[in-house]
Design a protein around this motif. Structure first.
Motif, PDB file in Angstrom:
ATOM      1  N   ALA A  66     -12.312  -6.160   4.494  1.00 19.58           N
ATOM      2  CA  ALA A  66     -10.787  -6.799   5.199  1.00 19.58           C
ATOM      3  C   ALA A  66      -9.791  -5.394   5.315  1.00 19.58           C
ATOM      4  O   ALA A  66      -9.632  -4.912   6.204  1.00 19.58           O
ATOM      5  N   GLY A  67      -9.860  -4.546   3.721  1.00 19.25           N
ATOM      6  CA  GLY A  67      -8.674  -3.626   3.284  1.00 19.25           C
ATOM      7  C   GLY A  67      -9.437  -2.390   3.522  1.00 19.25           C
ATOM      8  O   GLY A  67      -8.679  -1.996   3.635  1.00 19.25           O
ATOM      9  N   LEU A  68     -10.222  -2.526   4.800  1.00 22.37           N
ATOM     10  CA  LEU A  68     -10.739  -1.065   4.568  1.00 22.37           C
ATOM     11  C   LEU A  68     -11.026  -0.539   6.293  1.00 22.37           C
ATOM     12  O   LEU A  68     -11.553   0.238   6.780  1.00 22.37           O
ATOM     13  N   THR A  69     -10.755  -1.595   6.666  1.00 22.39           N
ATOM     14  CA  THR A  69     -10.925  -2.409   8.364  1.00 22.39           C
ATOM     15  C   THR A  69      -9.873  -1.032   8.605  1.00 22.39           C
ATOM     16  O   THR A  69      -8.447  -1.188   8.649  1.00 22.39           O
ATOM     17  N   GLY A  70     -10.377  -0.088   9.700  1.00 21.15           N
ATOM     18  CA  GLY A  70      -9.592   1.029  10.626  1.00 21.15           C
ATOM     19  C   GLY A  70      -9.933   2.032   9.595  1.00 21.15           C
ATOM     20  O   GLY A  70      -8.733   2.881   9.741  1.00 21.15           O
ATOM     21  N   ASP A  89      -8.325   4.101  -0.176  1.00 18.74           N
ATOM     22  CA  ASP A  89      -8.152   5.223   0.508  1.00 18.74           C
ATOM     23  C   ASP A  89      -8.885   4.497   1.656  1.00 18.74           C
ATOM     24  O   ASP A  89      -8.575   4.340   3.089  1.00 18.74           O
ATOM     25  N   HIS A  90     -10.027   5.300   1.244  1.00 20.68           N
ATOM     26  CA  HIS A  90     -11.117   5.154   2.810  1.00 20.68           C
ATOM     27  C   HIS A  90     -12.416   4.084   2.514  1.00 20.68           C
ATOM     28  O   HIS A  90     -12.482   4.676   0.959  1.00 20.68           O
ATOM     29  N   LEU A  91     -12.936   4.543   3.081  1.00 19.11           N
ATOM     30  CA  LEU A  91     -14.704   3.352   3.131  1.00 19.11           C
ATOM     31  C   LEU A  91     -15.076   4.517   1.504  1.00 19.11           C
ATOM     32  O   LEU A  91     -15.385   6.507   2.258  1.00 19.11           O
ATOM     33  N   GLU A  92     -15.921   4.210   0.711  1.00 17.18           N
ATOM     34  CA  GLU A  92     -16.107   5.777  -0.456  1.00 17.18           C
ATOM     35  C   GLU A  92     -17.932   4.652  -0.661  1.00 17.18           C
ATOM     36  O   GLU A  92     -18.477   6.004  -0.389  1.00 17.18           O
ATOM     37  N   ARG A  93     -18.679   3.672   0.037  1.00 20.14           N
ATOM     38  CA  ARG A  93     -19.125   2.955  -0.781  1.00 20.14           C
ATOM     39  C   ARG A  93     -19.972   1.885  -0.178  1.00 20.14           C
ATOM     40  O   ARG A  93     -18.395   0.926   0.195  1.00 20.14           O
ATOM     41  N   LEU A  94     -21.294   1.542   0.048  1.00 19.98           N
ATOM     42  CA  LEU A  94     -21.625   0.002   0.447  1.00 19.98           C
ATOM     43  C   LEU A  94     -22.294  -0.848  -0.544  1.00 19.98           C
ATOM     44  O   LEU A  94     -23.529   0.108  -1.249  1.00 19.98           O
ATOM     45  N   SER A 125      -5.491   5.609   8.622  1.00 23.78           N
ATOM     46  CA  SER A 125      -4.599   4.671   8.520  1.00 23.78           C
ATOM     47  C   SER A 125      -5.119   3.795   9.517  1.00 23.78           C
ATOM     48  O   SER A 125      -5.046   4.253  10.579  1.00 23.78           O
ATOM     49  N   ALA A 126      -5.579   2.534   9.038  1.00 25.20           N
ATOM     50  CA  ALA A 126      -5.684   1.475  10.348  1.00 25.20           C
ATOM     51  C   ALA A 126      -4.863   1.002  11.393  1.00 25.20           C
ATOM     52  O   ALA A 126      -5.279   1.343  12.193  1.00 25.20           O
ATOM     53  N   PRO A 175       2.191   5.740  11.747  1.00 26.12           N
ATOM     54  CA  PRO A 175       1.797   6.986  12.530  1.00 26.12           C
ATOM     55  C   PRO A 175       3.325   7.160  13.356  1.00 26.12           C
ATOM     56  O   PRO A 175       4.059   5.910  13.667  1.00 26.12           O
ATOM     57  N   LEU A 176       3.624   8.665  13.507  1.00 26.74           N
ATOM     58  CA  LEU A 176       5.170   8.371  13.960  1.00 26.74           C
ATOM     59  C   LEU A 176       4.257   9.144  15.885  1.00 26.74           C
ATOM     60  O   LEU A 176       3.051   9.790  16.207  1.00 26.74           O
TER      61      LEU A 176
END
Ligand SMILES: Cc1cc2nc3c(=O)[nH]c(=O)nc-3n(C[C@H](O)[C@H](O)[C@H](O)COP(=O)(O)OP(=O)(O)OC[C@H]3O[C@@H](n4cnc5c(N)ncnc54)[C@H](O)[C@@H]3O)c2cc1C
Length: 558
Positions: free
Chosen positions: A354-358, A443-448, A158-159, A200-201
């Motif tokens: 942008a969407g996968l930053t963080g 959910d997370h970077l998978e490929r470029l 999570s960013a 986050p908590l």
């Protein structure tokens, strides 16, 4: 519920609905263990569970739980079962009357009971203490390190969780990270009464729960100053990188009432550098975090006030006073201001990024993420020193590091020593004439998707980690119309404002601007934010110190 003693944090908890018995157990336990443990007594199962949840949040350690079997709300076995959800490692003892021995024996399997004690337990030296001594020994033998520091529970990808961790790390706030999908993370969520949808908590060292906190709330709750102590100062320093910290150290040490305002964490870009090799006096290099932490402490020791998580959004000139406005509309004023706002990373402009930053894509070294890259394949975009340093640093743990660079090689953009270091690292590859065309992942970077900058051919590669270092730009939009900036937004100062010896338009004084003075008298600029600056730690620190000398000169003639 009653407690004894304050200092020792390891807890022995006892619960019994009969007040007389409850007091007697607690009294006997305190007699022997009161010096080394905190004995907590409860008279209902629900009060005991509540106490356990609070202790969980505070980071206390519960070593032994002694529960009566016959209690009205829930019996001792049910209670111990619930207590295990909170402190699975605590040793469990059931207090029973002789008639309930059968139930106690059943409980040995049901809740993995460590022992049952028959009432009465007199004399405790024979019947109680040997049992508790053994349980404490076995508890101590397992790993139960105390966690008094801040705890962060979040989603791995999570960013916002990543930002919170980065913020705490850069502000030197010790914290422990608990992924929300692992048992201890889930226990903490349950103790805070959260279902994990809002992450986050953050649980502060004193047990306060912050849900999805923003930087300012977080800063205030973990002990960082966010509010100024005065309305008026001699000097306001905007920006807490090397230039700002340099200015704060010299300003405060030379008797100026100095406040430094930083929008995220002191240290600036330098604070994110894994190893600075060329800073004077550190022949073996120094991590940026170490260097800037020392500077921060030094500034504080001299009495500089430092505000974190406060962004400056405006500068106003009111006669001889200079007013600095914060994002929430409040303001402080001073005789002089030093702008030390540095530069910020340029964003990688490719679909999906942008969407996968963080979430696998990070700007700057994001050193807090380095541990997660151990044994993994890492990509880095950029050909300057910052990218080279990150490659050398990440190569220590990653399986492979691929540097993606548009140019034909690194020699034009990177220092020779780094190019050599990289060449000697077998796990680092340089992929020249390549750019990122697209990032993929849910959910997370998978490929470029990578594109050859010469042929235009594309190729898709597996990639979970991408660190971006593609240059930086000043964040000086808020100075528009107040101080003169160059075409790229850098602040123009000193001789550059008066090329022919003539002061700039609107300059009100009969002298030309001092060396680091901007087009507004009494407002100076230092470090990377200055037009034509050197973009080095040493020069930023030097300019911060020099700007303070010019502040004195300005104040003398005020
Ligand atoms: C990864 C990396 C490695 C590097 N390695 C080296 C090296 O080895 N040697 C070397 O000499 N240099 C190195 N540099 C360059 C060096 O770090 C910079 O030149 C230096 O940090 C500039 O200092 P500064 O104080 O001018 O600006 P910055 O470090 O950019 O600090 C500016 C600060 O101002 C804050 N700020 C900005 N706007 C506002 C606002 N409106 N309100 C409040 N606060 C604000 C920012 O949050 C930031 O903390 C490296 C840089 C990077 C990114």
């Amino acid at each position: 519920m009653a407690e004894s003693g304050e200092a020792p944090r390891t807890v022995i908890l006892t619960v019994d609905d009969d007040p007389g018995v409850s007091r007697a157990v607690a009294r006997d336990l305190r007699r022997r263990y009161g010096g080394s443990h905190r004995v907590v007594r409860a008279e209902t199962a629900s009060a005991a569970l509540e106490a356990l949840q609070e202790m969980k949040l505070r980071g206390d350690l519960v070593a032994v739980i002694v529960a009566d079997y016959r209690m009205p709300q829930m019996n001792g076995i049910e209670f111990l079962e619930r207590a295990m959800d909170v402190f699975p490692g605590a040793r469990r003892v059931l207090l029973t009357a002789y008639a309930d021995t059968g139930a106690a024996i059943d409980a040995i399997n049901l809740v993995d009971l460590d022992h049952y004690l028959l009432k009465p337990w007199d004399p405790p030296e024979e019947k109680l203490y040997p049992v508790v001594d053994d349980l404490l020994d076995s508890w101590l033998a397992s790993d139960h390190r105390p966690v008094p520091e801040t705890k962060v529970v979040g989603h791995r990808w999570s960013a916002h969780s990543s930002e919170v961790r980065e913020f705490l790390a850069r502000n030197q706030v010790p914290y422990r990270w608990y992924p929300s999908d692992e048992p201890e993370g889930q226990r903490l969520l349950a103790a805070a009464g959260e279902d994990g949808l809002r992450l986050p908590l953050v649980i502060t060292a004193d047990g306060r729960v912050l849900v999805e906190p923003d930087a300012r709330e977080l800063a205030g709750r973990v002990g960082l100053a966010t509010a100024p102590s005065a309305d008026f100062y001699d000097l306001i320093v905007v920006g807490g990188g090397p230039a700002g910290l340099g200015a704060a150290v010299y300003g405060a040490s030379e008797g100026l009432r100095t406040v430094l305002v930083e929008r995220t964490a002191t240290g600036g870009q330098a604070g994110q550098s894994s190893r600075i090799e060329n800073y004077l006096g550190f022949p073996d290099g120094v991590s940026g975090a170490q260097l800037t932490d020392r500077a921060r402490r030094q500034a504080a020791r001299f009495g500089a006030e430092m505000l974190t998580a406060r962004e400056v959004v405006g500068l106003e000139v009111n006669g001889p006073s200079r007013t600095v406005r914060f994002a929430d509309g409040s303001a402080i004023a001073a005789h002089t201001v030093i702008l030390a706002t540095g530069v910020t990373y340029r964003q990688l402009d490719a679909p999906g990024v942008a969407g996968l930053t963080g979430r696998g894509i990070f700007y700057g070294a994001a050193l807090t993420e380095a541990a997660g890259c151990a044994g993994k394949d890492v990509h880095i975009v950029g050909g300057a020193n910052s990218a080279g340093q990150a490659a050398v640093y990440l190569a220590k743990g990653a399986r492979s590091v691929t540097i993606l660079v548009r140019a034909a090689d690194l020699t034009r953009s990177m220092s020779h020593y780094l190019v050599q270091q990289i060449a000697e690292l077998p796990s680092v590859t340089v992929r020249a004439r390549t750019e990122v065309a697209r990032a993929h992942g849910s959910d997370h970077l998978e490929r470029l998707t990578l594109r050859d900058t010469v042929t235009g051919a594309t190729e898709e590669v597996d990639a979970q980690w991408l660190f971006v270092f593609i240059g930086a730009a000043p964040l000086t939009g808020w100075l528009e119309g107040v101080v003169v900036r160059d075409e790229r937004g850098f602040v123009v100062a000193g001789p550059d404002l008066a090329p022919g010896g003539e002061p700039p338009k609107g300059w009100p004084l009969d002298r030309v601007p001092y060396h680091l003075e901007t087009s507004v008298p009494g407002v100076f600029v230092a470090g990377d934010a200055r037009s034509e600056s050197a973009k080095r730690v040493a020069s930023a620190v030097g300019e911060g110190a020099m700007a303070v000398m010019l502040v004195h000169r300005y104040l003398e003639r005020l």
